[in-house]
Design a protein around this motif. Structure first.
Motif, PDB file in Angstrom:
ATOM      1  N   LEU A   1      77.469 -49.503 107.690  1.00  0.00           N
ATOM      2  CA  LEU A   1      76.983 -49.579 106.317  1.00  0.00           C
ATOM      3  C   LEU A   1      76.929 -51.025 105.846  1.00  0.00           C
ATOM      4  CD1 LEU A   1      76.265 -48.589 103.484  1.00  0.00           C
ATOM      5  CD2 LEU A   1      78.688 -48.057 103.132  1.00  0.00           C
ATOM      6  N   SER A   2      77.983 -51.785 106.075  1.00  0.00           N
ATOM      7  CA  SER A   2      77.977 -53.180 105.608  1.00  0.00           C
ATOM      8  C   SER A   2      76.933 -54.004 106.365  1.00  0.00           C
ATOM      9  CB  SER A   2      79.369 -53.796 105.744  1.00  0.00           C
ATOM     10  OG  SER A   2      79.763 -53.796 107.104  1.00  0.00           O
ATOM     11  N   GLY A   3      76.736 -53.666 107.640  1.00  0.00           N
ATOM     12  CA  GLY A   3      75.722 -54.369 108.427  1.00  0.00           C
ATOM     13  C   GLY A   3      74.322 -54.084 107.914  1.00  0.00           C
ATOM     14  N   VAL A   4      74.077 -52.821 107.583  1.00  0.00           N
ATOM     15  CA  VAL A   4      72.763 -52.447 107.051  1.00  0.00           C
ATOM     16  C   VAL A   4      72.543 -53.171 105.722  1.00  0.00           C
ATOM     17  CG1 VAL A   4      71.385 -50.548 106.109  1.00  0.00           C
ATOM     18  CG2 VAL A   4      72.726 -50.190 108.195  1.00  0.00           C
ATOM     19  N   ALA A   5      73.587 -53.173 104.869  1.00  0.00           N
ATOM     20  CA  ALA A   5      73.460 -53.803 103.554  1.00  0.00           C
ATOM     21  C   ALA A   5      73.187 -55.299 103.696  1.00  0.00           C
ATOM     22  CB  ALA A   5      74.734 -53.560 102.744  1.00  0.00           C
ATOM     23  N   ALA A   6      73.885 -55.946 104.605  1.00  0.00           N
ATOM     24  CA  ALA A   6      73.683 -57.391 104.794  1.00  0.00           C
ATOM     25  C   ALA A   6      72.269 -57.669 105.281  1.00  0.00           C
ATOM     26  CB  ALA A   6      74.714 -57.920 105.802  1.00  0.00           C
ATOM     27  N   ALA A   7      71.801 -56.854 106.214  1.00  0.00           N
ATOM     28  CA  ALA A   7      70.451 -57.053 106.746  1.00  0.00           C
ATOM     29  C   ALA A   7      69.400 -56.842 105.662  1.00  0.00           C
ATOM     30  CB  ALA A   7      70.214 -56.085 107.906  1.00  0.00           C
ATOM     31  N   MET A   8      69.587 -55.793 104.871  1.00  0.00           N
ATOM     32  CA  MET A   8      68.601 -55.498 103.827  1.00  0.00           C
ATOM     33  C   MET A   8      68.611 -56.572 102.740  1.00  0.00           C
ATOM     34  SD  MET A   8      67.037 -52.755 104.764  1.00  0.00           S
ATOM     35  CE  MET A   8      66.208 -52.135 103.303  1.00  0.00           C
ATOM     36  N   ALA A   9      69.816 -57.035 102.395  1.00  0.00           N
ATOM     37  CA  ALA A   9      69.909 -58.082 101.375  1.00  0.00           C
ATOM     38  C   ALA A   9      69.185 -59.345 101.841  1.00  0.00           C
ATOM     39  CB  ALA A   9      71.384 -58.380 101.081  1.00  0.00           C
TER      40      ALA A   9
END
Lengths: 310, 91
Positions: B52-60
Motif C-alpha cells: 500500500l505505501s509503495g503504491v501510494a508513493a508511486a502514485m504521488a
C-alpha cells in the motif's frame, strides 16, 4: 466437477460412473454458423421434437466435414438428480469451469465437454425424468458448446436482436431479458426490415470484418419461422435501455466492453476464458463501438437510426 | 489499513486497459467494472507486488499529488476492490 450443484443428490457425483448406455439410436448432425456438430445416441422422440420446432436444424447423416462439436447422449439414473418438475419450467444451468473442460448441470442431466483440443467432444447424460425436456436440453448444450467453440476463435454469442438494413449491414441491439429485444424484432418486421435472431446472435471476426451470423435455434421469431437464413457485416452495436424518451449515448470503449460482457451468455463467469472474452469485447467496443440507445415503445427507432428496408 | 500490507489480484480477476480507462471482470460475482486511468494504474502496481505505501508513493510521484491525500484515496479504492473480490490480501 462441480460439487455443489443444486440439481444433484450427491455432490460428489461422477457422471462417468453412470455407464455408457446410449439414450437412443438416432443421430443429429448439422452445421451451425460454419461449425459442424453431431449428437449421437438421441431417440426418435427427441429428434422429432427438435425438428418440429426447428425443421432446418440438423440432418440424420453425419456431416462430410469433421465435427467441431461432438456429443454422445447417454443414460443417467433418475436417482442421481433431485426430483424437479420439468415440463414448462424455465431453468438456469449450473456451469463448472476448468482450464480444459466445462461441465453443465441442469435438472435431470449432466453434460461434460473437453475443450483442450481443436474440437469440442463430450457426453450428455440424460435421466428418464428429463425425457419431456430432452430436445431443449440438447439445444441448450449445443448453444453452450457453440459459445466455447467460437470464443477461442475470436467470436462470441451475444444476447441481442439483430436487424439487416438495405445494404446488408447488420445492426445489433444487445440487452438483457426484458430489455426489448423481441419488441424490436417485431417492430423491425412491421417496418419491412429483415431481422436475424431476436434473442441470440453470433458475432465472429472474418479478416478485418465482424460478421453476424443467424442462429436457427433461438428467439421468438425463429420459433415462428419468421427468420431469414443469413449473415451480414456488423454495422453498429446498440445497448438497449428502455426509457421515457429517445436518446443515443456513445459509450467509451471501456464502458462499451463492460456493457457487452454483461450480454454474453454462459462464459461471463468463466475465469479460464475471461481474458479471451475481455479482449474480444474490447475490440468490438473499439470498432464499431457501442452506443446506448434509450427508447420507449413509441420511439421511431428505424427512422431515427436511418435503418431502411431493402 | 496496514501501509506495509501486500495485496494481490484475485485469481479469477481479469482486467484490461482500454484507451484511458480499464475494464475489470470480477468473475466470482460475475460483474464487469469500468475504472479510470488512475484505478487501472493502481491495479497494475498491485500486480507488480507493491505494498500500500509503495503504491501510494508511486502514485504521488506519477501524479504530483501530496502523499497523504493519495494514500487516503488509495485506501478507499482498495477497500472497494476488496469488497468487489477484485483483489485479495496477500499472505
Amino acid at each position: 466437477m462441480r460439487t455443489h450443484s443444486r440439481f444433484l443428490v450427491r455432490p460428489d457425483t461422477q457422471p462417468a460412473r453412470f455407464g455408457r448406455t446410449p439414450w437412443g439410436a438416432r443421430n443429429l448432425a448439422g452445421e451451425m454458423a460454419t461449425a459442424p456438430f453431431v449428437f449421437s445416441g438421441l431417440d426418435e422422440q427427441c429428434i422429432r421434437a427438435i425438428h418440429d420446432e426447428f425443421p432446418d436444424l440438423g440432418i440424420e447423416e453425419p456431416h462430410s466435414k469433421p465435427a467441431a462439436i461432438t456429443f454422445r447422449v447417454l443414460r443417467a439414473p433418475d436417482k442421481a438428480f433431485h426430483s424437479i418438475p420439468m415440463r414448462g419450467w424455465e431453468y438456469a444451468v449450473d456451469l463448472d469451469y476448468a482450464p480444459d473442460e466445462v461441465t453443465v448441470i441442469g435438472p435431470g442431466f449432466i453434460a461434460w465437454a473437453a475443450l483442450g483440443g481443436a474440437n469440442i467432444a463430450g457426453s450428455l447424460w440424460l435421466s428418464d425424468s428429463a425425457r419431456v425436456a430432452a430436445s431443449g436440453i440438447v439445444l441448450n448444450v449445443l448453444r453452450i458448446a457453440l459459445a466455447y467453440h467460437w470464443v477461442g476463435r475470436g467470436g462470441c454469442l451475444l444476447h441481442s436482436s439483430a436487424i439487416i438494413d438495405a445494404n446488408n449491414g447488420v445492426h445489433v441491439f444487445a440487452g438483457h431479458s426484458g430489455a426489448g429485444k423481441s419488441t424490436l424484432g417485431r417492430s423491425a418486421l412491421a417496418a419491412g426490415l429483415r431481422p436475424l435472431s431476436d434473442d441470440l446472435n453470433l458475432i465472429i471476426r472474418e479478416g478485418t470484418d465482424w460478421i453476424v451470423h443467424w442462429l436457427p435455434f433461438s428467439g421468438d421469431l425463429a420459433r415462428q419461422g419468421k427468420h431469414p437464413i443469413g449473415r451480414g457485416s456488423l454495422s453498429a452495436i446498440y445497448l438497449l435501455h428502455p426509457a421515457e424518451s429517445w436518446n443515443l449515448h456513445p459509450l467509451s470503449p471501456a464502458a462499451g466492453a463492460a456493457a457487452l460482457l454483461a450480454c454474453v451468455p454462459f462464459l461471463a463467469t468463466d475465469t479460464w476464458r475471461g481474458a479471451q472474452l475481455l479482449a474480444l469485447m474490447s475490440n468490438l467496443a473499439a470498432d464499431p463501438g457501442v452506443t446506448r440507445m434509450e427508447f420507449g415503445l413509441e420511439s421511431p427507432v428505424w427512422h431515427n437510426l436511418h435503418i431502411l428496408p431493402r | 489499513m496496514n501501509p506495509q500490507a501486500h495485496y494481490s489480484i484475485a485469481g479469477s480477476t481479469r482486467f484490461r486497459r482500454i484507451a484511458d480507462q480499464g475494464v475489470i471482470i470480477a468473475q466470482e460475482p460475475g460483474e464487469a467494472l469500468v475504472v479510470n486511468d488512475t484505478g487501472m494504474r493502481i491495479l497494475e502496481l498491485i500486480q507488480d507486488g507493491l505494498t500500500l505505501s509503495g503504491v501510494a508513493a508511486a502514485m504521488a510521484a506519477e501524479y504530483g499529488a501530496p502523499l497523504a491525500d493519495v494514500t487516503v484515496d488509495i485506501e478507499s479504492y482498495l477497500d472497494e476492490m476488496l469488497k468487489a473480490g477484485v483483489i485479495e490480501i496477500a499472505h
